[in-house]
Design a protein around this motif. Structure first.
Motif, PDB file in Angstrom:
ATOM      1  N   THR A 325      41.905  30.476  43.645  1.00 32.70           N
ATOM      2  CA  THR A 325      41.701  29.237  42.887  1.00 32.70           C
ATOM      3  C   THR A 325      42.867  29.010  41.934  1.00 32.70           C
ATOM      4  O   THR A 325      43.284  29.930  41.231  1.00 32.70           O
ATOM      5  N   VAL A 326      43.389  27.789  41.955  1.00 35.07           N
ATOM      6  CA  VAL A 326      44.426  27.399  41.007  1.00 35.07           C
ATOM      7  C   VAL A 326      43.849  26.262  40.174  1.00 35.07           C
ATOM      8  O   VAL A 326      43.429  25.239  40.719  1.00 35.07           O
ATOM      9  N   LEU A 342      42.760  34.161  40.782  1.00 34.03           N
ATOM     10  CA  LEU A 342      42.435  32.992  39.970  1.00 34.03           C
ATOM     11  C   LEU A 342      43.589  32.728  39.005  1.00 34.03           C
ATOM     12  O   LEU A 342      43.963  33.607  38.231  1.00 34.03           O
ATOM     13  N   ILE A 343      44.144  31.530  39.078  1.00 35.30           N
ATOM     14  CA  ILE A 343      45.223  31.150  38.159  1.00 35.30           C
ATOM     15  C   ILE A 343      44.671  30.053  37.258  1.00 35.30           C
ATOM     16  O   ILE A 343      44.230  29.013  37.745  1.00 35.30           O
ATOM     17  N   ASN A 357      43.054  39.200  44.351  1.00 35.14           N
ATOM     18  CA  ASN A 357      42.090  39.389  43.258  1.00 35.14           C
ATOM     19  C   ASN A 357      42.736  39.553  41.883  1.00 35.14           C
ATOM     20  O   ASN A 357      42.271  40.357  41.076  1.00 35.14           O
ATOM     21  N   CYS A 358      43.801  38.851  41.632  1.00 35.35           N
ATOM     22  CA  CYS A 358      44.408  38.877  40.299  1.00 35.35           C
ATOM     23  C   CYS A 358      43.745  37.804  39.441  1.00 35.35           C
ATOM     24  O   CYS A 358      43.229  36.811  39.956  1.00 35.35           O
ATOM     25  N   VAL A 359      43.789  38.007  38.135  1.00 35.45           N
ATOM     26  CA  VAL A 359      43.346  36.969  37.218  1.00 35.45           C
ATOM     27  C   VAL A 359      44.500  36.690  36.269  1.00 35.45           C
ATOM     28  O   VAL A 359      44.966  37.597  35.571  1.00 35.45           O
ATOM     29  N   ASP A 381      48.025  43.651  43.564  1.00 31.11           N
ATOM     30  CA  ASP A 381      46.607  43.314  43.687  1.00 31.11           C
ATOM     31  C   ASP A 381      45.856  43.727  42.414  1.00 31.11           C
ATOM     32  O   ASP A 381      46.203  44.717  41.771  1.00 31.11           O
ATOM     33  N   ASN A 382      44.812  43.004  42.110  1.00 30.31           N
ATOM     34  CA  ASN A 382      43.885  43.328  41.021  1.00 30.31           C
ATOM     35  C   ASN A 382      44.523  43.335  39.626  1.00 30.31           C
ATOM     36  O   ASN A 382      43.998  43.957  38.713  1.00 30.31           O
TER      37      ASN A 382
END
Lengths: 399, 377
Positions: A325-326, A342-343, A357-359, A381-382
């Motif tokens: 999601t951006v 998610l950005i 799966n980064c935030v 990742d993560n």
């Protein structure tokens, strides 16, 4: 043989733009990407062409490679002329020494020789860090009608913000009697847009005087304009109505990008008149996948969207994988966002690889501050990147 | 080896009468932002063929407009660049000389002056409707290495009797030398090499062939030149195994366009590294999606505003999709306007079509509903 040009434009593009942090680490401010397929300088160059000005000197000295490559022969703006056109003007060595551009006025002073080659009646001074569409020809007409020595374009700003700008105090006929740089108690709301038209001879006279004044910091706003006012020169404010935005900070750059989206965008680039030209990529059309969701956003050539994009601007070749999601963000060229990431409320520079799966960042509505990631980063990742981070390197704290 | 290019822009106009009523086959819009000729041009430019003559005959206004100075293909060049070659009709031409020529050979007769004026050693001939991304540099190397008189690009396709009828089948021995050539054969099916209508030969050889054909009144390059000389010329087939489409009817235009929704096809045609497909730059802003947009499995160009529903569709530059409109399985060309609550299924809208609010149009995949350029519905 030299031919005369009525008006020559000089575009100041040498500033470092340090308030854009990582975006100007290896790039001059005018070459910072904007609005999905543009760079900031496209607006001033397109304004020149749309106003019938075909001779533009671009004064550079900070990190010029990207800007030089981008401007090239000037072909995208029809500025590849047999005579005139767009010319890059870096500082150069002369018989009596070599000097960097010391200030805006000094940069023009050092290039008086360039201006004289075209024997113009008028010189238009522009800066390469504003987003707006303007007809400089109308301003020139106004300058001529007033028989002015100098005309400065101004825009009405809210009184509460006026103390952030250079303010022109004028009489009823728009003639300027006082200039105040960032006044604590502004007397007017006419903010200078950094756009000046001078008679070529008077400009030369004042720049030479300015150069001979060792106390001067060689700046138009600080030195040349006040000096001319003090001398009683005929100076007028040209009131501009329309969209104008200084994109000198990360926040204002983000805001200007957001002004392009919505049902009726504040700045609509789709209008047929006053088109904005840019150097186009040769990317294919953009693809929207089977489970994608794109709402209230700008998407351009070469993008592949399989995930969700909300209130955002995607540049060419951006990939958003399924489940990513951006939101409220601006993503520069070739950046890829892997599944599950998610950005939020961020600007991501070119060619960043965001793992799974980064935030990154947090919504402004939850108190998040704007987040900025520099070009060519690889985010494993993560990874979680706190809102308000501005970096081009992942450090232990950021991870 | 220096190479010049020749593209035939009106060839096969008859295959797509709907789309070529107001344009050449070369300038038929395709794939959101391209025209057919962009593929032939890009193949040449990407292989450093930078002097290109485009043989035109009729209806070439849209083509001239598309090509402009050639600068969008980096072909605005003094040392060659791009030349439109209109038909060579003199004031003294007899009535029958004004006839519309239908073959490559006939159209080349009128381009003899241009071909003779070039200095390059080799010529690559290409039809304008070859939708492929072929490395012509490699083909030219192959031509030189094998010492061929003529090299023809071929691609192995699985043919049915219907598709065979629209193609030129080439048979060759194990070394690739052509042994037979069948023009629009009937009752053939299975795997065969078909001609891509891209050829390489020496420029002086081409001039010789044109002069000979002119003297003998020959009209067909395939049957009168290639087939007749199959033993005396060394004709080699160069095997291309990338994506290829050649459109010979409106329903094929539709199905080939829809193939672009497959990522593998896009990759093989449009996304090959260092072999981009160039087209005319229009300076459209990015496409804007508004609050109510819903888009699935679709390809969109720049300059659109999408407020409605778009599914399995190809949307060209500058299209407006208003609120409540539903577009499915359709192709909408540049500048068209889709009013509120319109509904489209299996339709092809040509350029600048205006659909007023609430219009319903539906075709079938085998017979797409076509709306002509500038129509108001």
């Amino acid at each position: 043989m030299l031919q005369k040009k009525e008006c020559v434009a000089m575009l100041l593009a040498g500033g470092q733009g340090s308030r854009l942090y990582n975006l100007t680490e290896k790039n001059a401010k005018p070459a910072v990407p904007f609005g999905g397929k543009y760079r900031i300088i496209d607006f001033t160059l397109s304004n020149c062409v749309n106003s019938g000005i075909d001779t533009v000197g671009v004064l550079t000295q900070y990190q010029p490679y990207v800007l030089n490559e981008y401007i090239g022969s000037g072909q995208p703006w029809d500025l590849d002329r047999t005579y005139g056109g767009v010319k890059i003007l870096p500082p150069y060595q002369r018989a009596n020494g070599a000097y960097w551009y010391k200030g805006t006025a000094n940069a023009i002073y050092q290039n008086l020789g360039f201006i004289e080659r075209y024997d113009p009646d008028y010189v238009l001074i522009l800066s390469g860090d504003h987003i707006y569409k303007m007809d400089y020809y109308e301003m020139l007409k106004y300058h001529k009608e007033n028989g002015a020595d100098c005309t400065i374009a101004v825009i009405d700003v809210p009184l509460s913000e006026a103390s952030r700008f250079g303010i022109m105090n004028t009489r009823d006929d728009n003639s300027i009697y006082e200039f105040e740089e960032k006044p604590a108690k502004p007397k007017s709301t006419k903010a200078s847009m950094g756009i000046y038209i001078f008679g070529a001879d008077i400009l030369k006279k004042y720049l030479e005087e300015d150069d001979n004044d060792p106390a001067s910091s060689n700046d138009f706003g600080k030195n040349v304009i006040p000096k001319m006012l003090a001398d009683g020169a005929k100076m007028f404010a040209y009131p501009f109505k329309g969209y104008w935005k200084d994109v000198g900070t990360v926040q204002s750059l983000w805001e200007a990008n957001m002004d392009l989206i919505g049902e009726k965008p504040v700045l609509d680039l789709r209008t047929p008149e006053r088109r904005i030209f840019s150097r186009n990529s040769t990317r294919p059309p953009h693809f929207v996948g089977g489970d994608a969701k794109i709402v209230n956003s700008l998407v351009t050539e070469g993008c592949e969207v399989y995930g969700t994009v909300i209130n955002s601007v995607l540049f060419g070749g951006v990939k958003v994988e399924a489940g990513a999601t951006v939101r409220d963000s601006v993503i520069f060229e070739e950046t890829e966002i892997k599944e599950g990431s998610l950005i939020d409320y961020s600007i991501l520079d070119c060619r960043i690889n965001v793992g799974k799966n980064c935030v990154i960042g947090a919504p402004a509505s939850e108190g998040g501050k704007i987040t900025l990631l520099g070009a060519d980063m690889t985010i494993p990742d993560n990874t979680k990147i706190e809102s308000g981070t501005m970096t081009s390197k992942l450090t232990a704290e950021v991870k | 080896m220096s190479v010049t290019g020749i593209i035939f822009s009106n060839i096969h106009d008859n295959n797509l009468p709907e789309l070529t009523r107001l344009r050449t086959m070369a300038s038929v819009p395709y794939g959101c932002r391209y025209r057919f000729i962009d593929f032939a041009l890009s193949n040449m430019v990407n292989s450093k063929v930078t002097s290109i003559g485009i043989i035109t005959q009729a209806n070439y206004q849209s083509l001239a407009d598309h090509i402009g100075t050639g600068k969008d293909w980096d072909l605005a060049s003094r040392a060659g660049g791009i030349k439109l070659i209109p038909p060579n009709m003199t004031a003294f031409a007899q009535g029958n000389r004004r006839e519309y020529v239908t073959s490559r050979l006939e159209s080349m007769k009128s381009a003899t002056v241009y071909i003779a004026s070039r200095k390059e050693e080799l010529v690559v001939l290409s039809d304008c409707d070859v939708i492929c991304n072929v490395d012509l540099g490699d083909m030219i190397d192959f031509h030189t290495k094998t010492g061929a008189d003529i090299t023809i690009a071929v691609k192995k396709m699985t043919l049915t009797p219907e598709t065979a009828m629209k193609n030129v089948v080439i048979k060759s021995d194990k070394d690739g030398r052509m042994t037979d050539l069948l023009v629009y054969p009937r009752d053939i099916s299975g795997d065969h090499d078909i001609s891509l209508n891209i050829m390489v030969l020496r420029r002086d050889k081409l001039l010789e062939i044109i002069a000979d054909a002119s003297a003998h009144g020959y009209t067909s390059f395939n049957t009168d030149v290639l087939l007749k000389n199959i033993n005396s010329y060394k004709i080699m087939s160069y095997k291309y195994d990338g994506y290829f489409a050649c459109v010979s009817s409106l329903s094929e235009y539709y199905s080939c366009s829809m193939e672009l929704l497959d990522p593998a096809v896009r990759h093989a045609l449009l996304e090959i590294k260092d072999r981009p497909v160039y087209t005319k730059v229009r300076n459209s802003p990015p496409t804007r999606y508004t609050e109510g947009s819903f888009v699935r499995n679709s390809l969109l160009a720049d300059g659109c505003v999408v407020s409605g529903h778009v599914e399995n569709s190809i949307i060209f530059r500058g299209v407006t999709v208003s609120e409540g409109a539903v577009i499915k399985n359709s192709i909408v060309m540049q500048g068209s306007f889709i009013g509120r609550n319109c509904s489209l299924n299996c339709a092809i809208l040509d350029k600048n079509v205006m659909l007023k609010d609430g219009v319903n149009l539906s075709g079938h995949q085998s017979i797409p509903f076509y709306v002509a350029k500038n129509s108001i519905v």
